[in-house]
Motif scaffolding. Structure first.
Motif, short mmCIF file in Angstrom:
data_model
loop_
_atom_site.label_atom_id
_atom_site.label_comp_id
_atom_site.label_asym_id
_atom_site.label_seq_id
_atom_site.Cartn_x
_atom_site.Cartn_y
_atom_site.Cartn_z
N ASN A 108 0.81 -1.23 0.00
CA ASN A 108 0.00 0.00 0.00
C ASN A 108 0.84 1.28 0.00
OD1 ASN A 108 -2.45 -1.52 0.18
ND2 ASN A 108 -2.05 -1.78 2.38
N THR A 109 2.10 1.17 -0.46
CA THR A 109 2.96 2.34 -0.59
C THR A 109 2.82 2.92 -1.99
OG1 THR A 109 4.57 1.53 1.03
CG2 THR A 109 5.34 3.18 -0.55
N ASP A 110 2.33 4.15 -2.08
CA ASP A 110 2.11 4.78 -3.38
C ASP A 110 3.16 5.84 -3.71
OD1 ASP A 110 -0.26 3.32 -3.92
OD2 ASP A 110 -1.39 4.69 -2.64
N SER A 111 3.76 6.44 -2.68
CA SER A 111 4.69 7.54 -2.93
C SER A 111 5.92 7.41 -2.04
CB SER A 111 4.01 8.89 -2.68
OG SER A 111 3.53 8.95 -1.34
N ILE A 112 7.10 7.54 -2.65
CA ILE A 112 8.37 7.41 -1.94
C ILE A 112 9.26 8.59 -2.31
CG2 ILE A 112 10.47 6.03 -1.65
CD1 ILE A 112 8.82 3.54 -2.35
N LEU A 113 9.91 9.17 -1.32
CA LEU A 113 10.90 10.22 -1.53
C LEU A 113 12.26 9.73 -1.06
CD1 LEU A 113 11.79 13.16 -2.16
CD2 LEU A 113 11.11 13.74 0.20
N CYS A 121 20.62 4.62 -6.90
CA CYS A 121 20.45 3.18 -6.67
C CYS A 121 19.23 2.88 -5.80
CB CYS A 121 21.71 2.57 -6.08
SG CYS A 121 22.22 3.22 -4.48
N ILE A 122 18.97 3.71 -4.78
CA ILE A 122 17.81 3.48 -3.93
C ILE A 122 16.52 3.82 -4.68
CG2 ILE A 122 16.58 4.23 -1.86
CD1 ILE A 122 19.27 4.66 -0.50
N ALA A 123 16.48 5.00 -5.26
CA ALA A 123 15.26 5.46 -5.94
C ALA A 123 14.86 4.52 -7.07
CB ALA A 123 15.47 6.88 -6.47
N VAL A 124 15.81 4.17 -7.91
CA VAL A 124 15.51 3.30 -9.05
C VAL A 124 15.09 1.92 -8.59
CG1 VAL A 124 16.53 2.14 -11.06
CG2 VAL A 124 16.98 4.57 -10.65
N THR A 125 15.80 1.37 -7.61
CA THR A 125 15.46 0.04 -7.10
C THR A 125 14.05 0.02 -6.52
OG1 THR A 125 17.77 -0.51 -6.66
CG2 THR A 125 16.10 -1.75 -5.43
N LEU A 126 13.71 1.02 -5.72
CA LEU A 126 12.38 1.06 -5.11
C LEU A 126 11.29 1.27 -6.16
CD1 LEU A 126 13.06 3.05 -1.82
CD2 LEU A 126 12.95 0.58 -2.15
N ALA A 127 11.58 2.08 -7.17
CA ALA A 127 10.59 2.28 -8.23
C ALA A 127 10.31 0.97 -8.96
CB ALA A 127 11.09 3.34 -9.21
N LEU A 128 11.36 0.22 -9.24
CA LEU A 128 11.19 -1.03 -9.99
C LEU A 128 10.60 -2.15 -9.14
CD1 LEU A 128 14.53 -1.01 -12.00
CD2 LEU A 128 12.24 -0.58 -12.90
N GLU A 129 10.92 -2.18 -7.86
CA GLU A 129 10.50 -3.29 -7.01
C GLU A 129 9.15 -3.08 -6.33
OE1 GLU A 129 12.04 -6.19 -6.74
OE2 GLU A 129 13.70 -5.60 -8.07
N THR A 130 8.73 -1.82 -6.16
CA THR A 130 7.47 -1.58 -5.44
C THR A 130 6.36 -1.07 -6.35
OG1 THR A 130 7.90 0.75 -4.89
CG2 THR A 130 8.82 -0.93 -3.41
N GLY A 131 6.72 -0.47 -7.47
CA GLY A 131 5.70 0.12 -8.34
C GLY A 131 5.19 1.46 -7.85
N ALA A 132 5.76 1.98 -6.76
CA ALA A 132 5.33 3.27 -6.22
C ALA A 132 5.87 4.41 -7.09
CB ALA A 132 5.84 3.44 -4.79
N GLU A 133 5.26 5.58 -6.94
CA GLU A 133 5.80 6.78 -7.58
C GLU A 133 6.96 7.27 -6.72
OE1 GLU A 133 4.51 11.32 -8.92
OE2 GLU A 133 2.97 9.86 -8.34
N VAL A 134 8.13 7.37 -7.31
CA VAL A 134 9.35 7.69 -6.56
C VAL A 134 9.90 9.03 -7.03
CG1 VAL A 134 11.70 6.97 -5.98
CG2 VAL A 134 9.88 5.25 -6.21
N THR A 135 10.27 9.86 -6.06
CA THR A 135 10.93 11.14 -6.33
C THR A 135 12.32 11.09 -5.69
OG1 THR A 135 8.84 12.34 -6.40
CG2 THR A 135 10.82 13.62 -5.95
#
Length: 286
Positions: A108-113, A121-135
């Protein structure tokens, strides 16, 4: 030259102080990365004694003490290769563990900063692994360009923005809003500078000579400088139940727990890395 010969040559290399750059174990590990990542060797090639004429420019950089990741221009992180260059920190295994922790709690995580994105490395990995919108935020242009490069190369959707972690005012937050709806986050994560200058004496010269000091060091009299600024921003912008994650300096784990509690975080949890060191912390906003 084969794996054994290259390893022996690297183990005999000296730095400008006349000290061996690497011990035999380190030299073998570096040569293995060089042969696999740059020359395309398989394990069978390495251990069968296959020879290669090493790229003179890249091999010369390695012999001079340049970290292997900078010499070959990329680093393996979470099973993917990320472009790296001087001006961004080299991704490290403990940061992979931080990502694993976040991913494991990302329902249920939709947005990550990600604050202080570096290579991304963190932002890209989390975007690919969680599907959340990452900034991803960083203050350094090299880091922002590298984050964007890695996001595009790996097919990750990451919003890349320039922001100073020490000056995240509410005015800055308001300026970034689109329309009347405030920017809010389910998760904020950061691997900020956390090494005090007094710790330099125990660090390897190749880290001090090549990795960006802006991303490494904090004043000796305020080791929680970045953590405090980010935590205070997070208290205003995390959604109810939102989580703040940090990679940390084990020397200040207790101080970080106390600081997060003082700022209003609950469910504060420390986590050890694979070597048993306290390297990660999480707090929750009610």
């Amino acid at each position: 030259m084969n794996y054994q010969q290259l390893s022996k040559t690297l183990a005999e290399a000296k730095d400008s102080y006349g000290k061996a750059l690497y011990d035999e174990h380190e030299a073998r590990a570096i040569v293995r990365v060089f042969l696999e990542d740059y020359h395309g060797f398989t394990l069978s090639d390495i251990f069968s004694g296959r020879s290669v004429e090493p790229d003179a420019e890249v091999w010369g950089k390695i012999l001079s003490g340049m970290p292997i990741q900078y010499a070959v221009g990329r680093a393996l992180f979470f099973g993917r290769y990320f472009a790296v260059r001087k001006g961004v920190l080299i991704p490290r295994p403990e940061t992979e563990e931080l990502c694993e922790w976040i991913i494991g709690e990302s329902n249920n995580t939709d947005s990550i900063l990600d604050i202080g994105s570096g290579s991304g490395c963190i932002a890209v990995t989390l975007a690919l692994e969680t599907g959340a919108e990452v900034t991803a935020w960083d203050i350094a242009d090299t880091a922002l360009a590298t984050t964007l490069e890695n996001a595009l190369a790996l097919g990750a959707k990451v919003n890349v923005e320039k922001c100073d972690a020490l000056n995240i005012s509410m005015e800055r937050h308001d300026a970034l809003n689109s329309g009347a709806t405030d920017r809010r986050w389910d998760t904020i994560v950061s691997n900020p500078p956390y090494i005090c200058h007094k710790e330099k004496a125990a660090m390897e010269h190749n880290v001090l000579d090549y990795e960006p000091s802006l991303a490494l060091f904090v004043p000796d009299d305020d080791p929680l400088l970045f953590y405090r600024a980010i935590a205070r921003y997070a208290t205003h912008t995390l959604l109810p139940g939102g989580r703040l994650y940090f990679e940390i300096n084990p020397l200040y784990a207790k101080d970080l727990v106390e600081m997060l509690a003082k700022e209003g975080f609950t469910d504060i949890t420390l986590r050890n890395d694979l070597y048993g060191r306290q390297r990660m912390i999480r707090g929750t906003i009610s």
